[in-house]
Design an enzyme around this catalytic site. Structure first.
Site, PDB file in Angstrom:
ATOM      1  N   SER A 105      84.242  24.477  51.779  1.00  0.00           N
ATOM      2  CA  SER A 105      85.331  23.853  51.030  1.00  0.00           C
ATOM      3  C   SER A 105      84.891  22.545  50.375  1.00  0.00           C
ATOM      4  O   SER A 105      84.097  21.796  50.948  1.00  0.00           O
ATOM      5  CB  SER A 105      86.490  23.566  51.985  1.00  0.00           C
ATOM      6  OG  SER A 105      87.438  22.727  51.374  1.00  0.00           O
ATOM      7  N   TYR A 129      87.676  22.603  44.325  1.00  0.00           N
ATOM      8  CA  TYR A 129      88.989  22.082  43.948  1.00  0.00           C
ATOM      9  C   TYR A 129      88.749  21.110  42.804  1.00  0.00           C
ATOM     10  O   TYR A 129      87.834  20.275  42.884  1.00  0.00           O
ATOM     11  CB  TYR A 129      89.633  21.319  45.111  1.00  0.00           C
ATOM     12  CG  TYR A 129      90.407  22.168  46.094  1.00  0.00           C
ATOM     13  CD1 TYR A 129      91.258  23.170  45.660  1.00  0.00           C
ATOM     14  CD2 TYR A 129      90.311  21.932  47.465  1.00  0.00           C
ATOM     15  CE1 TYR A 129      91.981  23.928  46.572  1.00  0.00           C
ATOM     16  CE2 TYR A 129      91.038  22.683  48.375  1.00  0.00           C
ATOM     17  CZ  TYR A 129      91.869  23.684  47.921  1.00  0.00           C
ATOM     18  OH  TYR A 129      92.598  24.442  48.812  1.00  0.00           O
ATOM     19  N   THR A 154      89.300  27.745  43.459  1.00  0.00           N
ATOM     20  CA  THR A 154      90.604  28.057  44.056  1.00  0.00           C
ATOM     21  C   THR A 154      91.706  27.728  43.057  1.00  0.00           C
ATOM     22  O   THR A 154      91.780  26.608  42.549  1.00  0.00           O
ATOM     23  CB  THR A 154      90.784  27.271  45.372  1.00  0.00           C
ATOM     24  OG1 THR A 154      89.767  27.697  46.273  1.00  0.00           O
ATOM     25  CG2 THR A 154      92.151  27.536  45.995  1.00  0.00           C
ATOM     26  N   LYS A 250      89.736  32.389  43.411  1.00  0.00           N
ATOM     27  CA  LYS A 250      90.379  32.661  44.706  1.00  0.00           C
ATOM     28  C   LYS A 250      91.844  32.233  44.633  1.00  0.00           C
ATOM     29  O   LYS A 250      92.136  31.100  44.230  1.00  0.00           O
ATOM     30  CB  LYS A 250      89.672  31.866  45.807  1.00  0.00           C
ATOM     31  CG  LYS A 250      90.361  31.868  47.150  1.00  0.00           C
ATOM     32  CD  LYS A 250      89.537  31.108  48.172  1.00  0.00           C
ATOM     33  CE  LYS A 250      90.176  31.090  49.536  1.00  0.00           C
ATOM     34  NZ  LYS A 250      91.340  30.192  49.622  1.00  0.00           N
ATOM     35  N   HIS A 274      96.333  32.104  50.202  1.00  0.00           N
ATOM     36  CA  HIS A 274      95.937  30.897  50.930  1.00  0.00           C
ATOM     37  C   HIS A 274      96.422  30.966  52.395  1.00  0.00           C
ATOM     38  O   HIS A 274      96.773  29.953  52.997  1.00  0.00           O
ATOM     39  CB  HIS A 274      96.527  29.666  50.230  1.00  0.00           C
ATOM     40  CG  HIS A 274      95.646  28.453  50.229  1.00  0.00           C
ATOM     41  ND1 HIS A 274      94.842  28.115  49.176  1.00  0.00           N
ATOM     42  CD2 HIS A 274      95.450  27.478  51.164  1.00  0.00           C
ATOM     43  CE1 HIS A 274      94.210  26.984  49.443  1.00  0.00           C
ATOM     44  NE2 HIS A 274      94.543  26.582  50.652  1.00  0.00           N
TER      45      HIS A 274
HETATM   46  C1  LIG Z   1      92.988  24.906  57.946  1.00  0.00           C
HETATM   47  C2  LIG Z   1      92.820  25.599  56.629  1.00  0.00           C
HETATM   48  C3  LIG Z   1      92.250  24.905  55.573  1.00  0.00           C
HETATM   49  C4  LIG Z   1      92.059  25.548  54.344  1.00  0.00           C
HETATM   50  N1  LIG Z   1      91.402  24.880  53.347  1.00  0.00           N
HETATM   51  C5  LIG Z   1      91.093  25.536  52.209  1.00  0.00           C
HETATM   52  C6  LIG Z   1      90.292  24.911  51.227  1.00  0.00           C
HETATM   53  O1  LIG Z   1      89.839  23.780  51.390  1.00  0.00           O
HETATM   54  N2  LIG Z   1      90.036  25.611  50.104  1.00  0.00           N
HETATM   55  C7  LIG Z   1      90.501  26.878  49.900  1.00  0.00           C
HETATM   56  O2  LIG Z   1      90.247  27.470  48.856  1.00  0.00           O
HETATM   57  N3  LIG Z   1      91.254  27.495  50.833  1.00  0.00           N
HETATM   58  C8  LIG Z   1      91.538  26.866  51.981  1.00  0.00           C
HETATM   59  N4  LIG Z   1      92.253  27.510  52.946  1.00  0.00           N
HETATM   60  C9  LIG Z   1      92.660  28.907  52.753  1.00  0.00           C
HETATM   61  C10 LIG Z   1      91.556  29.860  53.246  1.00  0.00           C
HETATM   62  O3  LIG Z   1      90.438  29.815  52.419  1.00  0.00           O
HETATM   63  C11 LIG Z   1      92.030  31.303  53.278  1.00  0.00           C
HETATM   64  O4  LIG Z   1      92.570  31.642  52.035  1.00  0.00           O
HETATM   65  C12 LIG Z   1      93.077  31.573  54.356  1.00  0.00           C
HETATM   66  O5  LIG Z   1      92.813  30.823  55.527  1.00  0.00           O
HETATM   67  C13 LIG Z   1      93.078  33.044  54.694  1.00  0.00           C
HETATM   68  O6  LIG Z   1      94.092  33.353  55.596  1.00  0.00           O
HETATM   69  P1  LIG Z   1      93.859  33.521  57.172  1.00  0.00           P
HETATM   70  O7  LIG Z   1      93.738  32.141  57.726  1.00  0.00           O
HETATM   71  O8  LIG Z   1      95.088  34.223  57.579  1.00  0.00           O
HETATM   72  O9  LIG Z   1      92.600  34.328  57.378  1.00  0.00           O
HETATM   73  C14 LIG Z   1      92.483  26.879  54.159  1.00  0.00           C
HETATM   74  C15 LIG Z   1      93.084  27.563  55.221  1.00  0.00           C
HETATM   75  C16 LIG Z   1      93.243  26.938  56.450  1.00  0.00           C
HETATM   76  C17 LIG Z   1      93.846  27.715  57.580  1.00  0.00           C
HETATM   77  C1  LIG Z   2      94.575  17.501  53.912  1.00  0.00           C
HETATM   78  C2  LIG Z   2      93.791  17.981  52.731  1.00  0.00           C
HETATM   79  C3  LIG Z   2      93.021  19.187  53.011  1.00  0.00           C
HETATM   80  C4  LIG Z   2      92.382  19.736  51.790  1.00  0.00           C
HETATM   81  C5  LIG Z   2      92.795  21.102  51.419  1.00  0.00           C
HETATM   82  C6  LIG Z   2      92.851  22.095  52.532  1.00  0.00           C
HETATM   83  C7  LIG Z   2      93.653  23.277  52.155  1.00  0.00           C
HETATM   84  O1  LIG Z   2      93.446  23.897  51.146  1.00  0.00           O
HETATM   85  C8  LIG Z   2      94.711  23.706  53.053  1.00  0.00           C
HETATM   86  O2  LIG Z   2      95.204  24.821  52.880  1.00  0.00           O
HETATM   87  O3  LIG Z   2      95.088  22.933  53.946  1.00  0.00           O
END
Ligand SMILES: Cc1cc2nc3c(=O)[nH]c(=O)nc-3n(C[C@H](O)[C@H](O)[C@H](O)COP(=O)(O)O)c2cc1C
Ligand SMILES: CCCCCCC(=O)C(=O)O
Length: 381
Positions: A105, A129, A154, A250, A274
């Site tokens: 990320s 991002y 994303t 994405k 997401h």
């Molecule tokens: C704690 C957390 C942080 C995330 N941060 C990002 C991120 O920084 N960038 C991004 O494209 N997606 C982010 N996502 C979404 C994940 O890439 C992904 O789409 C999602 O977790 C998939 O669903 P699942 O957790 O049910 O497997 C985040 C998801 C979680 C749970």
């Molecule tokens: C607190 C900022 C975290 C950055 C982005 C993480 C993200 O995409 C998410 O779903 O949370």
């Protein structure tokens, strides 16, 4: 006993401070989309074929010229250093051991160069991002130089989803303890001690950017998930020029957007909501997948994430046309529960479950799963 991803979730709930667990586990608004992701996956069925040779099960796939031992990878998740210091290096190395890709990320707490160095032979993709165009351009250049093989833009975070759990917990960075947070830390001393030794995590890719105060305002923007909302299909061309390798989007769910992606020279898609963290009214990713696959007509690989917890879920996504899938929360539960060993175990469980599913289905190769959809089998679309 930790026998599946849900067991690891319960262990993570026990070991993480509440505000960290809720950040990882939580979703937008009422969690409708989060639940839909899971229940739609569960409601699909796959009718097995029998008396087929399943002596050898091959779960490998080839993506952009690289072999993956399993058709799933680790999705990009921000602030992994909160779960465990150095979380991204641990996840990246675990993915490499499993023969799976790892997506880093933009909101990592580690510099992208250091994460790459943790698994130099592995498949590593960089997630982008765009809060600020020039800064995004510099991250893209650094990722290219460091050897990331694909760029994942994303597109489902024009603004942050409404995360009420985070608001209730007073979760924000920089970290300022309130009585509630202090109690959370006191009752999770192991996590608190480790975090105190490591120091407060920051968005290392932004602080490492070098552009003067870029850092402070950009860190704040990332924290608020305040993205550049003027980014549109036409401005994708610039990114397309800057990044020399495969470019994926994405966070797409609509077939028309998939067609636009084809027209704009994108190389791959990740159908995703997401993990239910953005628009709570979104369709489940698994229900959106067939429409996107049909729109793309085989012109690029289509991946899917959001809700994958079992090997059967992976098989269902592939049967509906996905090239492969990504998992987000499950590996973070593994990281929280047992560190590197926990991540290895979660990835291993998914691989074992997939092998068992393919054996039971009579589909020894991933391509056989794909053809389930055309066969007279009970695969609901
Ligand atoms: C704690 C957390 C942080 C995330 N941060 C990002 C991120 O920084 N960038 C991004 O494209 N997606 C982010 N996502 C979404 C994940 O890439 C992904 O789409 C999602 O977790 C998939 O669903 P699942 O957790 O049910 O497997 C985040 C998801 C979680 C749970
Ligand atoms: C607190 C900022 C975290 C950055 C982005 C993480 C993200 O995409 C998410 O779903 O949370």
């Amino acid at each position: 006993m930790l026998l599946n991803a849900d067991d690891f979730r319960e262990e993570a709930r026990r070991l993480l401070p509440r505000f960290v667990f809720d950040y990882v586990d939580g979703a937008a608004d009422d969690g409708d989309c989060l639940r839909r992701n899971r229940s739609d996956l569960e409601s699909l069925t796959l009718a097995p074929r029998v008396l087929r040779d399943t002596t050898v099960i091959d779960t490998s796939i080839e993506v952009f010229g690289r072999q993956w031992r399993v058709p799933f990878g680790i999705a990009p998740t921000g602030l992994n250093g909160l779960v465990q210091p150095g979380g991204d290096a641990i996840l990246s190395a675990a993915a490499d051991r499993a023969g799976a890709p790892f997506a880093l990320s933009t909101a990592s707490n580690m510099r992208l160069e250091d994460v790459r160095a943790a698994a130099p032979g592995g498949v590593q993709w960089m997630q982008l991002y765009v809060m600020h165009r020039e800064m995004a351009q510099r991250i893209v250049q650094r990722a290219q130089k460091a050897g990331y093989q694909a760029l994942v833009l994303t597109v489902d975070v024009p603004v942050s989803g409404n995360r009420e759990l985070d608001a209730r917990n007073g979760f924000k960075m920089p970290f300022r303890p309130t009585p509630k947070l202090a109690w959370d830390l006191i009752t999770h001393p192991r996590w608190a001690l480790r975090a105190a030794r490591a120091g407060a995590p920051d968005f290392a890719n932004i602080t490492a950017d070098g552009a003067d105060a870029g850092s402070a305002s950009m860190q704040a923007a990332l924290l608020a998930r305040a993205m550049d909302r003027s980014l549109v299909w036409e401005t994708l061309a610039r990114l397309r020029d800057d990044w020399k390798g495969p470019l994926l989007l994405k966070g797409l769910l609509h077939p028309h957007d998939a067609r636009l992606a084809v027209e704009h020279g994108v190389d791959g898609l990740i159908v995703s909501n997401h993990g239910g963290r953005q628009l709570d009214a979104s369709p489940s990713a698994i229900s959106a997948l067939p429409g996107v696959v049909a729109a793309v007509q085989g012109r690029m690989p289509v991946f899917m994430d959001s809700g994958i917890r079992r090997g059967t879920h992976i098989a269902k996504a592939i049967a509906l046309g996905a090239t492969g899938v990504f998992v987000g929360r499950p590996v973070l539960y593994g990281l929280a529960a047992r560190g590197a060993v926990g991540v290895d175990r979660v990835l291993g469980l998914l691989a074992e479950e997939l092998v068992r599913t393919m054996t039971l289905l009579g589909t020894p190769r991933i391509a056989d799963l794909r053809s389930l959809i055309d066969a007279p089998l009970n695969v609901r679309q």
